[in-house]
Scaffold this active site. Sequence first.
Site, PDB file in Angstrom:
ATOM      1  N   GLU A 155      45.144  12.071 -46.502  1.00 51.37           N
ATOM      2  CA  GLU A 155      44.491  12.973 -47.463  1.00 51.37           C
ATOM      3  C   GLU A 155      45.102  14.374 -47.477  1.00 51.37           C
ATOM      4  O   GLU A 155      44.376  15.359 -47.488  1.00 51.37           O
ATOM      5  CB  GLU A 155      42.990  13.080 -47.121  1.00 51.37           C
ATOM      6  CG  GLU A 155      42.273  11.759 -47.206  1.00 51.37           C
ATOM      7  CD  GLU A 155      40.835  11.824 -46.694  1.00 51.37           C
ATOM      8  OE1 GLU A 155      39.979  11.191 -47.316  1.00 51.37           O
ATOM      9  OE2 GLU A 155      40.575  12.487 -45.666  1.00 51.37           O
TER      10      GLU A 155
HETATM   11  C1  TNX Z   1      38.257   9.493 -45.092  1.00 52.99           C
HETATM   12  S1  TNX Z   1      39.913   7.633 -43.647  1.00 52.99           S
HETATM   13  C2  TNX Z   1      38.935  10.166 -44.088  1.00 52.99           C
HETATM   14  C3  TNX Z   1      38.191  10.989 -43.143  1.00 52.99           C
HETATM   15  C4  TNX Z   1      36.727  11.052 -43.482  1.00 52.99           C
HETATM   16  C5  TNX Z   1      36.236   9.691 -43.894  1.00 52.99           C
HETATM   17  C6  TNX Z   1      34.771   9.654 -44.158  1.00 52.99           C
HETATM   18  C7  TNX Z   1      40.765   8.816 -43.466  1.00 52.99           C
HETATM   19  C8  TNX Z   1      42.079   8.529 -42.962  1.00 52.99           C
HETATM   20  N1  TNX Z   1      40.278   9.999 -43.809  1.00 52.99           N
HETATM   21  O1  TNX Z   1      38.744  12.285 -43.098  1.00 52.99           O
HETATM   22  O2  TNX Z   1      36.044  11.490 -42.354  1.00 52.99           O
HETATM   23  O3  TNX Z   1      36.926   9.319 -45.055  1.00 52.99           O
HETATM   24  O4  TNX Z   1      34.331   8.354 -44.379  1.00 52.99           O
END
Ligand code: TNX
Length: 519
Positions: A333
């Site tokens: 992300e």
């Molecule tokens: C996605 S999964 C994220 C996390 C969040 C999560 C909450 C991922 C690699 N990144 O930063 O905590 O969703 O469900």
Amino acid sequence: MNFRLLPSLLFLLVAGMVSCVHKPQPANSSLENLIPMPVSVKATGGTFELTTGTSIFVEGQSQDALRIGQYLADKLKPATGFALNVSVASGAPKPGNILLVIAADTALGEEGYELAVTKDLVKLTANKPAGLFRGIQTIRQLLPASIELTGVQQVPWKMATATIRDYPLYAIRGSMLDVARHFFGVEDVKRYIDLLAFYKMNLLHLHLSDDQGWRIEIKSWPNLTTHGGSSEVGGGKGGFYTQEQYKEIVQYAADRFITIIPEIDMPGHTNAALASYAELNCNDTATKLYTGMNVGFSTLCTKKELTYKFIDDVIGELAALTPGPYLHIGGDESHATKKEDYIPFVTRVQEIVKKHGKLAIGWDEIALTKLQPNTVAQYWADSANSKAAVNQGAKIMMSPAIKAYLDMKYDSTTKLGQHWAAYIEVDSAYSWNPATLVQGIGYENILGIEAALWTETIATMDDIEYMVFPRLPGYAEIGWSPVAGRSWDEYKIRLGNHGSRMKAMNVDFYKSKRVPWAE
Ligand code: TNX
């Protein structure tokens, strides 16, 4: 009455009688309730009884086996009240004892074991110490559930006799705990490790840094924890592990044959670092500490040379604290990082990890870059990324958000958690196969499975337990047990009978209506 039906009616009657005669043993017999299900169980119909006269013997002089024997004695002591003696065997043990043996049986691999319970002896054999440790979890599950209670129980400590041969399907089975969004102290992490160990898991991935907090002491950059560790979601006081405390966690896990994979998430998810050191920001201005739940707004300054000095220092200190092969570099992300900056950044961070003698693992987005040989991509949402990783020859850690995210609500009434990926009821959490979930990613591409607990909404150990249980035993089984014959309808009976064990361990689990909980 239609007489033409008579033969079939008679047949049904007789078949019914026969099936009554062949009725399986009562469902709560412990041999039928092992989780994860062993590779092979041959019941022999008798019982072994553990008594105050039982001793634990170790064949040969293995210090590992003696230590594991002591672990077993310590586990059995509170509920039985027996102080079982642990010593090196001299000659064949007398009836009523437990014998631990490390002997070459290569078919059992690193973690497999053979457990032969007869009315006279419990004999646990393994190729390696880790196998003895996994087999001891089976011994615990063969005893009455009250073995997990902490006060002395006056019950006969009987185990069904059988021969069990058992070894895991995947090399890695584990869980991620996000200690960044909410901080969890050493004692909570140790309890989590104990619960993973009970289900024969061998990995704990600690998500040690994120926008809301930095949780591991880095001596060369002390403000990361003194400032960056002082916050968490919701405005609580946060916290961090000193390097001494972290070593204690690593050792506690290693004693249970569990590897810690530490994660420093970058280039995004870095606000806690950016708030701690102004110079890590492109505009040389420190950000404010963040206590909300948004993702994707922060980025390290990928163009500054200082950023790589920072990463080199952090990775260097972390590598020195990490006996396991992997360091997790995050990479997810990174919406605030331009793609043309992200790619050289992740490429360079992999080099830094390599320089410190470790292998990199990152969330599936890292497959956008050129992966080092042996870099692992962790599949969470994007199958195209994960296939790109496979095409580069990388192995995949399977953590599909729709199936294996422990912060996903069970259903719309669950108070904790989120549901952006899915509602994951206990049956859904169990009913998938890592090797067929994503087209193009097969068994041979998969390193293992990891169920991830993100903790934006999870603040206490009770919260952790409620979201993790009873889903975790299912992930343990998916990772360990053979696929053939696996079905929710069969598993749910075992899980239902397993409730008393979780209760005895004082685990605050979700009592799903889809599971027939035994009294
Ligand atoms: C996605 S999964 C994220 C996390 C969040 C999560 C909450 C991922 C690699 N990144 O930063 O905590 O969703 O469900």
